[in-house]
Design a protein around this motif. Sequence first.
Motif, PDB file in Angstrom:
ATOM      1  N   SER A 197      19.711  23.774  52.346  1.00  0.00           N
ATOM      2  CA  SER A 197      20.992  23.185  52.585  1.00  0.00           C
ATOM      3  C   SER A 197      21.941  23.139  51.389  1.00  0.00           C
ATOM      4  O   SER A 197      23.217  23.343  51.625  1.00  0.00           O
ATOM      5  N   ARG A 198      21.313  22.940  49.992  1.00  0.00           N
ATOM      6  CA  ARG A 198      22.049  22.649  48.872  1.00  0.00           C
ATOM      7  C   ARG A 198      22.180  24.447  48.144  1.00  0.00           C
ATOM      8  O   ARG A 198      22.688  24.203  47.048  1.00  0.00           O
ATOM      9  N   GLY A 199      21.694  25.300  48.856  1.00  0.00           N
ATOM     10  CA  GLY A 199      22.046  26.807  48.422  1.00  0.00           C
ATOM     11  C   GLY A 199      20.970  27.517  47.915  1.00  0.00           C
ATOM     12  O   GLY A 199      21.325  28.535  47.179  1.00  0.00           O
ATOM     13  N   ALA A 200      19.574  27.194  48.110  1.00  0.00           N
ATOM     14  CA  ALA A 200      18.580  28.143  47.547  1.00  0.00           C
ATOM     15  C   ALA A 200      18.660  29.235  48.392  1.00  0.00           C
ATOM     16  O   ALA A 200      19.043  29.164  49.954  1.00  0.00           O
ATOM     17  N   SER A 201      18.051  30.342  48.028  1.00  0.00           N
ATOM     18  CA  SER A 201      18.355  31.493  48.615  1.00  0.00           C
ATOM     19  C   SER A 201      16.962  31.514  49.695  1.00  0.00           C
ATOM     20  O   SER A 201      17.239  32.230  50.743  1.00  0.00           O
ATOM     21  N   LYS A 202      15.910  30.807  49.467  1.00  0.00           N
ATOM     22  CA  LYS A 202      14.728  31.080  49.974  1.00  0.00           C
ATOM     23  C   LYS A 202      13.892  29.836  49.846  1.00  0.00           C
ATOM     24  O   LYS A 202      13.863  29.579  48.630  1.00  0.00           O
ATOM     25  N   ALA A 203      13.306  29.357  50.974  1.00  0.00           N
ATOM     26  CA  ALA A 203      12.217  28.224  50.781  1.00  0.00           C
ATOM     27  C   ALA A 203      10.922  28.313  51.225  1.00  0.00           C
ATOM     28  O   ALA A 203      10.913  29.044  52.462  1.00  0.00           O
ATOM     29  N   TYR A 204       9.923  28.220  50.675  1.00  0.00           N
ATOM     30  CA  TYR A 204       8.654  28.686  51.306  1.00  0.00           C
ATOM     31  C   TYR A 204       8.057  27.123  51.622  1.00  0.00           C
ATOM     32  O   TYR A 204       7.975  26.264  50.746  1.00  0.00           O
ATOM     33  N   PHE A 205       7.502  26.980  52.879  1.00  0.00           N
ATOM     34  CA  PHE A 205       6.955  25.838  53.205  1.00  0.00           C
ATOM     35  C   PHE A 205       5.572  25.815  53.463  1.00  0.00           C
ATOM     36  O   PHE A 205       5.168  26.897  54.237  1.00  0.00           O
ATOM     37  N   ILE A 206       4.708  25.339  52.743  1.00  0.00           N
ATOM     38  CA  ILE A 206       2.976  25.403  52.740  1.00  0.00           C
ATOM     39  C   ILE A 206       2.545  24.268  52.977  1.00  0.00           C
ATOM     40  O   ILE A 206       2.716  23.339  52.309  1.00  0.00           O
ATOM     41  N   ASP A 207       1.709  24.143  54.176  1.00  0.00           N
ATOM     42  CA  ASP A 207       0.806  23.141  54.505  1.00  0.00           C
ATOM     43  C   ASP A 207      -0.266  23.477  55.177  1.00  0.00           C
ATOM     44  O   ASP A 207      -0.300  24.468  55.725  1.00  0.00           O
ATOM     45  N   SER A 208      -1.444  22.759  55.035  1.00  0.00           N
ATOM     46  CA  SER A 208      -2.764  23.259  55.827  1.00  0.00           C
ATOM     47  C   SER A 208      -2.755  22.750  57.460  1.00  0.00           C
ATOM     48  O   SER A 208      -3.601  23.191  57.904  1.00  0.00           O
ATOM     49  N   SER A 209      -2.047  21.590  57.442  1.00  0.00           N
ATOM     50  CA  SER A 209      -2.134  20.860  58.751  1.00  0.00           C
ATOM     51  C   SER A 209      -1.250  21.778  59.896  1.00  0.00           C
ATOM     52  O   SER A 209      -0.049  22.173  59.677  1.00  0.00           O
ATOM     53  N   ARG A 210      -1.876  22.199  61.066  1.00  0.00           N
ATOM     54  CA  ARG A 210      -1.296  22.551  62.300  1.00  0.00           C
ATOM     55  C   ARG A 210      -0.134  21.531  62.608  1.00  0.00           C
ATOM     56  O   ARG A 210       0.822  22.219  62.962  1.00  0.00           O
TER      57      ARG A 210
END
Length: 181
Positions: free
Chosen positions: A61-74
């Motif tokens: 939302s603040r302008g990052a070009s890409k974000a990776y979301f990592i989590d082990s929980s389904r």
Amino acid sequence: MRVITGSARGRKLESPTGNDVRPTTDVVKEAIFSIIQFDVEGCTFLDAFAGSGQMGLEALSRGASKAYFIDSSRRSMAVIKKNIGICGFSAEKAVTVQADSVSYIAASGKSFDIIFLDPPYMTGLLQKALAAAEKAVSENGIVICEHPKEEELPETVGELTLRKNYRYGKIIISVYKKAEE
């Protein structure tokens, strides 16, 4: 829980139910983004142990070009994907990976400008993730750790040096950068 500012400002986000997830409070989230405000625009952001994905979504939302979301929980991954949709970000900008965060950071071969680490408290995962992050953070990148005041972190981890600790009640935000030559 909501997106504080930027293109998705005010969007209400969902959080996984149960005791497994402990969302970062708006006060702490606002403080973290004040610390990194000049580094977010155009960056690649890693939200490890993502839970609801709120930190990566705030970065986008603040302008990052890409974000990776990592989590082990389904269950967490389903909530993250729903929140990405609520905010209107594309799959190219918001990359979701259901995996063990420490293993992903260590094995991905990717470089991230900002890495946010907020694993379950007092489990030893933060120290393991920090060691893995040392290899995955870009040359001028930042590693941010959220942890309870009782959980001490080292001054250095490989090339990473603790730059500053910020205290917000019972929570500490530790900011690491690579050592300058």
